[in-house]
Design an enzyme around this catalytic site. Structure first.
Site, mmCIF file in Angstrom:
data_model
loop_
_atom_site.group_PDB
_atom_site.id
_atom_site.type_symbol
_atom_site.label_atom_id
_atom_site.label_comp_id
_atom_site.label_asym_id
_atom_site.label_seq_id
_atom_site.Cartn_x
_atom_site.Cartn_y
_atom_site.Cartn_z
ATOM 1 N N TRP A 56 0.813 -1.216 0.000
ATOM 2 C CA TRP A 56 0.000 0.000 0.000
ATOM 3 C C TRP A 56 0.847 1.267 0.000
ATOM 4 C CZ3 TRP A 56 1.820 2.531 4.095
ATOM 5 C CH2 TRP A 56 2.346 1.776 5.138
ATOM 6 N N ASN A 57 2.162 1.173 0.269
ATOM 7 C CA ASN A 57 2.891 2.426 0.516
ATOM 8 C C ASN A 57 3.241 3.201 -0.756
ATOM 9 O OD1 ASN A 57 4.874 0.542 -0.132
ATOM 10 N ND2 ASN A 57 6.405 1.493 1.182
ATOM 11 N N ARG A 74 6.331 -0.627 -11.646
ATOM 12 C CA ARG A 74 7.696 -1.171 -11.622
ATOM 13 C C ARG A 74 7.670 -2.660 -11.991
ATOM 14 N NH1 ARG A 74 11.185 0.124 -6.276
ATOM 15 N NH2 ARG A 74 10.468 -1.886 -5.547
ATOM 16 N N LYS A 90 -2.364 -8.037 -8.038
ATOM 17 C CA LYS A 90 -3.158 -8.000 -6.805
ATOM 18 C C LYS A 90 -2.619 -6.867 -5.927
ATOM 19 C CE LYS A 90 -2.997 -9.269 -2.704
ATOM 20 N NZ LYS A 90 -3.652 -8.084 -2.130
ATOM 21 N N PRO A 91 -3.310 -5.713 -5.948
ATOM 22 C CA PRO A 91 -2.831 -4.600 -5.116
ATOM 23 C C PRO A 91 -3.209 -4.827 -3.649
ATOM 24 C CG PRO A 91 -4.799 -3.955 -6.349
ATOM 25 C CD PRO A 91 -4.505 -5.378 -6.730
ATOM 26 N N SER A 150 6.315 -7.090 2.909
ATOM 27 C CA SER A 150 7.132 -7.361 4.091
ATOM 28 C C SER A 150 7.942 -8.640 3.932
ATOM 29 C CB SER A 150 6.221 -7.472 5.312
ATOM 30 O OG SER A 150 5.311 -8.531 5.111
ATOM 31 N N GLU A 164 10.877 -8.094 -3.423
ATOM 32 C CA GLU A 164 11.317 -6.782 -2.909
ATOM 33 C C GLU A 164 10.743 -6.659 -1.515
ATOM 34 O OE1 GLU A 164 13.326 -4.734 -4.262
ATOM 35 O OE2 GLU A 164 13.423 -5.427 -6.338
ATOM 36 N N LEU A 165 11.580 -6.829 -0.491
ATOM 37 C CA LEU A 165 11.043 -6.980 0.869
ATOM 38 C C LEU A 165 11.423 -5.804 1.778
ATOM 39 C CD1 LEU A 165 11.781 -10.813 1.083
ATOM 40 C CD2 LEU A 165 9.733 -9.659 0.225
ATOM 41 N N ARG A 188 10.078 11.123 3.264
ATOM 42 C CA ARG A 188 9.299 10.840 2.055
ATOM 43 C C ARG A 188 8.205 9.861 2.469
ATOM 44 N NH1 ARG A 188 10.385 7.856 -3.341
ATOM 45 N NH2 ARG A 188 11.695 6.517 -2.085
ATOM 46 N N CYS A 234 10.210 1.568 2.167
ATOM 47 C CA CYS A 234 11.154 0.486 2.473
ATOM 48 C C CYS A 234 12.588 1.012 2.530
ATOM 49 C CB CYS A 234 11.035 -0.606 1.421
ATOM 50 S SG CYS A 234 11.219 0.025 -0.244
ATOM 51 N N GLU A 261 11.476 -2.470 11.250
ATOM 52 C CA GLU A 261 11.103 -1.345 10.389
ATOM 53 C C GLU A 261 10.137 -0.458 11.162
ATOM 54 O OE1 GLU A 261 9.516 -3.496 6.838
ATOM 55 O OE2 GLU A 261 10.524 -1.884 5.779
ATOM 56 N N SER A 311 15.954 6.134 -5.538
ATOM 57 C CA SER A 311 15.065 5.469 -6.492
ATOM 58 C C SER A 311 15.116 6.144 -7.856
ATOM 59 C CB SER A 311 13.622 5.526 -5.985
ATOM 60 O OG SER A 311 13.555 4.996 -4.690
HETATM 61 P P1 NAP Z 1 2.546 -6.903 3.368
HETATM 62 O O1 NAP Z 1 1.683 -6.997 4.559
HETATM 63 O O2 NAP Z 1 3.626 -7.902 3.209
HETATM 64 O O3 NAP Z 1 1.571 -6.934 2.111
HETATM 65 C C1 NAP Z 1 2.042 -6.782 0.796
HETATM 66 C C2 NAP Z 1 1.055 -7.403 -0.160
HETATM 67 O O4 NAP Z 1 0.984 -8.803 0.082
HETATM 68 C C3 NAP Z 1 -0.374 -6.889 -0.036
HETATM 69 O O5 NAP Z 1 -0.945 -6.857 -1.320
HETATM 70 C C4 NAP Z 1 -1.031 -7.959 0.831
HETATM 71 O O6 NAP Z 1 -2.423 -8.057 0.643
HETATM 72 C C5 NAP Z 1 -0.358 -9.199 0.285
HETATM 73 N N1 NAP Z 1 -0.364 -10.336 1.204
HETATM 74 C C6 NAP Z 1 -0.376 -10.334 2.546
HETATM 75 N N2 NAP Z 1 -0.337 -11.610 3.007
HETATM 76 C C7 NAP Z 1 -0.303 -12.411 1.923
HETATM 77 C C8 NAP Z 1 -0.244 -13.820 1.717
HETATM 78 N N3 NAP Z 1 -0.188 -14.678 2.751
HETATM 79 N N4 NAP Z 1 -0.226 -14.286 0.462
HETATM 80 C C9 NAP Z 1 -0.260 -13.450 -0.584
HETATM 81 N N5 NAP Z 1 -0.311 -12.114 -0.467
HETATM 82 C C10 NAP Z 1 -0.316 -11.595 0.767
HETATM 83 O O7 NAP Z 1 3.268 -5.493 3.258
HETATM 84 P P2 NAP Z 1 2.627 -4.065 3.374
HETATM 85 O O8 NAP Z 1 2.321 -3.807 4.812
HETATM 86 O O9 NAP Z 1 1.536 -3.906 2.382
HETATM 87 O O10 NAP Z 1 3.832 -3.151 2.883
HETATM 88 C C11 NAP Z 1 4.863 -2.738 3.712
HETATM 89 C C12 NAP Z 1 6.073 -3.626 3.540
HETATM 90 O O11 NAP Z 1 6.480 -3.631 2.179
HETATM 91 C C13 NAP Z 1 7.277 -3.123 4.314
HETATM 92 O O12 NAP Z 1 7.928 -4.209 4.896
HETATM 93 C C14 NAP Z 1 8.148 -2.490 3.239
HETATM 94 O O13 NAP Z 1 9.507 -2.429 3.549
HETATM 95 C C15 NAP Z 1 7.874 -3.390 2.088
HETATM 96 N N6 NAP Z 1 8.200 -2.723 0.821
HETATM 97 C C16 NAP Z 1 9.320 -3.124 0.143
HETATM 98 C C17 NAP Z 1 9.680 -2.482 -1.035
HETATM 99 C C18 NAP Z 1 10.904 -2.890 -1.788
HETATM 100 O O14 NAP Z 1 11.020 -2.508 -2.946
HETATM 101 N N7 NAP Z 1 11.813 -3.653 -1.218
HETATM 102 C C19 NAP Z 1 8.895 -1.436 -1.520
HETATM 103 C C20 NAP Z 1 7.765 -1.061 -0.819
HETATM 104 C C21 NAP Z 1 7.421 -1.722 0.363
HETATM 105 P P3 NAP Z 1 -3.437 -7.365 1.700
HETATM 106 O O15 NAP Z 1 -3.248 -5.918 1.531
HETATM 107 O O16 NAP Z 1 -4.762 -7.836 1.291
HETATM 108 O O17 NAP Z 1 -3.022 -7.841 3.066
#
Ligand code: NAP
Length: 487
Positions: A160-161, A169, A184-185, A239, A260-261, A288, A294, A391, A451
């Protein structure tokens, strides 16, 4: 001007409540509420896809696959280019929509739209430059010819961020490579994805090449797609915890993964740094998206000689930021995504304070409506506090004092993450020497923002696998095919 009167065109949440986008058709539905994080009020509802919907999306992507793969690269490129132009044309609407559903300040949302659209322009250009290889075998026995083919149907999962940029990307290189996709957003920010899909349709993306579905059962729906033998690629941003689960799931059908975690970026300031430049860089690297990035600086290591001045200047800049709803033009720090996010930040800060840290500004959640946490600076933070390992994902800058290069290298690398790191020093040789020893996929040297669509984005250690963007990003969506040729 009231909030309601400003919302029109693609920025209207109601327009994107149409539902799932599968095989070029919009399918009405409801079930997932989308909330304005600055008030907690409901903006609209979007469709909640079932496993059957997801398998229909895979089938639609399969139907479109051969046509898209065989579409000349120049044509694929021109479609992506038109998509870039349409995003640019509708940039203000898209930015407003992002500010509404994500909460980030409009200035950040505008920056995101520009960055996001650039992935379409960059990959429109890369689509026509897919590399191949020709070699002689050392033994002279035959000739080696290497071609790159689209890997196949790709499932793209985004957080979502950055609701626009994390999608483009992935979609940009996938389409450039000749793959069809299912996006799947995140459930918190689905509207931007649907808005971009409409623009893709207008740009001429054929039916089934890009499918979008939202679901309240991400695990069930994703696992079903990964188990389908037609799916050959998973590209995930989110994550580290969810990434680990998905890697295990993808292993069952040996699906190729790009991950990308999470991150835990150190921001290192040496005594010889230009203080003003370091503070400017710190504000960008920390603030930002109000810290919800991340690559966000998560740990500030500041050398003893410049430490007190750095704390004072950063405190003044952070305290001066204007907090408010993202869509209010004067806002510099918007709300966090959810109340849970605020609770997590509060817990990390309280724990650090209990361990001896002191907040020089901020330090407690704001009690007004919405999910607000104020810009916060913490000094005297114990190096083993939870806030140094996890984080923060919020507007909190914990500062740690250090003395020597060896000490700061050890502290900076003392984490399971390895996405980004920042170094400020007046001595470029020293910055590069220290940078070489930091375990990170990306280094900002005297720069708070790294970036760029033309650069490889990604991490080492538990921050991920593979790279997005740059010249190599397209290869994440391709398989090398080797021809041994005699002639
Ligand atoms: P998240 O909880 O891991 O969710 C990311 C995506 O995965 C969402 O679309 C979520 O859907 C889905 N998801 C959750 N559980 C799942 C499962 N068991 N199977 C399949 N899909 C699943 O992360 P977030 O809270 O949205 O984003 C923040 C994290 O993203 C932070 O850790 C950040 O560092 C990381 N991030 C990394 C990068 C990079 O480029 N390295 C860039 C941006 C963000 P739902 O929304 O429906 O739960």
């Amino acid at each position: 001007m009231t909030f309601q009167t400003r919302i029109s065109g693609y920025a209207d949440p109601a327009l994107h409540a149409e539902g799932l986008y599968i095989g070029g058709k919009w399918q009405k539905g409801s079930g997932i509420a989308v909330t304005d994080p600055s008030t907690g009020n409901r903006l609209t509802e979007v469709a909640d896809a079932s496993v059957e919907d997801a398998i229909r999306a895979v089938a639609a992507a399969e139907t479109a696959a051969a046509g898209w793969r065989d579409t000349p690269a120049r044509q694929r490129s021109e479609i992506l280019r038109r998509w870039f132009q349409l995003m640019t044309q509708h940039a203000e609407d898209l930015a407003t929509l992002i500010a509404l559903e994500n909460g980030k300040a409009l200035s950040d949302a505008r920056g995101e739209v520009t960055y996001a659209a650039e992935f379409f322009r960059w990959y429109a250009e890369e689509a026509t430059r897919i590399p191949g290889e020709y070699r002689h075998t050392p033994s002279g026995s035959h000739h080696i010819l290497v071609d790159h083919e689209p890997i196949g149907i790709a499932v793209l999962i985004t957080p979502w961020n950055f609701p626009a940029a994390m999608a483009t990307r992935k979609i940009g290189p996938a389409l450039a490579a000749g793959c069809t996709v299912i996006l799947k957003p995140a459930s918190e920010t689905p509207l931007t994805a649907y808005a971009m899909a409409r623009l893709g349709e207008e740009a001429g993306v054929p039916a089934g090449v890009v499918n979008v579905l939202t679901t309240s059962r991400p695990a069930e729906v994703t696992n079903a797609m990964l188990a389908d033998p037609r799916v050959r690629k998973l590209s995930f941003t989110g994550s580290t915890g969810v990434g680990r689960t998905l890697l295990a799931e993808a292993a069952k059908s040996v699906v190729s993964c790009s991950m990308e975690l999470g991150g835990n970026a150190p921001f290192v300031v040496f005594d010889d740094a230009d203080l003003e430049a370091a503070i400017d860089g710190a504000m960008v690297a920390k603030m930002r998206n109000a810290g919800e990035a991340c690559t966000a600086a998560n740990r500030f290591y500041v050398q003893s000689g410049i430490h007190d001045a750095f704390v004072a200047c950063l405190t003044a800049r952070m305290a001066a930021l204007k907090i408010g709803p993202g869509y209010e033009p004067s806002t510099q720090c918007g709300p966090m995504i959810t109340q849970n996010a605020v609770r997590k930040i509060d817990k990390l800060v309280s724990d650090a304070v209990a361990g001896g840290a002191r907040a020089t500004t901020g330090g407690k959640p704001l009690s007004e409506n919405g999910y607000f946490y104020p810009p916060t600076v913490l000094e005297n933070v114990p190096v083993d506090a939870a806030i140094a390992r996890e984080e923060i994902f919020g507007p909190v800058a914990p500062i740690y004092k250090f003395d020597s290069e060896e000490e700061v290298i050890r502290l900076a690398n003392d984490t399971e993450y390895g996405l980004a790191a920042y170094i400020y020093s007046g001595d470029l040789k020293r910055a590069m020497k220290v940078g070489k020893r930091l375990e990170a996929g990306m280094l900002g040297i005297n720069r708070g923002l790294m970036s760029d669509p033309a650069a490889p984005f990604g991490g080492v250690k538990q921050s991920g696998l593979g790279r997005e963007g740059g010249v190599t990003g397209i290869l994440e969506f391709m398989e090398a095919k080797y021809y041994a040729v005699d002639y």
